[in-house]
Design a protein around this motif. Structure first.
Motif, short mmCIF file in Angstrom:
data_model
loop_
_atom_site.label_atom_id
_atom_site.label_comp_id
_atom_site.label_asym_id
_atom_site.label_seq_id
_atom_site.Cartn_x
_atom_site.Cartn_y
_atom_site.Cartn_z
N GLU A 8 11.01 -3.54 3.04
CA GLU A 8 10.55 -2.85 2.24
C GLU A 8 11.50 -1.76 0.68
O GLU A 8 11.30 -1.86 0.15
N THR A 22 2.14 -4.98 1.72
CA THR A 22 3.14 -3.93 1.89
C THR A 22 2.79 -3.68 3.77
O THR A 22 1.81 -3.66 3.39
N ASP A 24 2.34 -0.59 4.37
CA ASP A 24 0.99 0.39 4.07
C ASP A 24 -0.02 -0.73 4.38
O ASP A 24 -1.62 -0.25 4.31
N ASP A 27 -1.63 -3.01 7.18
CA ASP A 27 -1.48 -1.45 8.38
C ASP A 27 -3.46 -0.97 7.89
O ASP A 27 -4.12 -0.35 9.23
N ALA A 28 -3.27 -0.38 6.85
CA ALA A 28 -4.84 -0.24 5.90
C ALA A 28 -6.09 -1.39 6.15
O ALA A 28 -7.65 -1.25 6.32
#
Length: 101
Positions: A8, A22, A24, A27-28
């Motif tokens: 990243e 990404t 994140d 994970d979201a």
């Protein structure tokens, strides 16, 4: 093997800012997780529930029962399930990009 964080950082350092996934964002997508260890085995299964209700399964097992550790088995099974989300989300992003272009 390079960590997600290292990859990243390199992407950001190179200014590669076209639409992309990404860690994140991956994970979201996860809203729940459940684990099952099959009795008498070293097999651990992780079921990740995504925000749209879809589920992704990851698994782990060790060859030597003496090496079995439930916490480590759960971590490996979760990582394997999470890695599948990259493909699913990559496909979804590509679909959105092709429809927009």
């Amino acid at each position: 093997m390079r960590s997600e964080a290292a990859v990243e950082k390199e992407i950001q350092d190179k200014g590669l800012n076209a639409p992309r996934l990404t860690p994140d964002l991956i994970d979201a997508t996860i809203v729940g997780e459940d684990y099952h260890i099959f009795p008498g085995t070293t097999v651990t299964v992780c079921c990740l529930t995504l925000r749209n209700g879809f589920t992704v399964i990851g698994e782990s097992a060790c060859a030597s029962p003496e090496n079995f550790n439930p916490e480590l088995g759960q971590k490996i099974a979760r990582d394997n399930a999470r890695n599948k989300i990259w493909q699913l989300e990559g496909y979804a992003l590509r679909e959105r990009l092709s429809a927009a272009g």
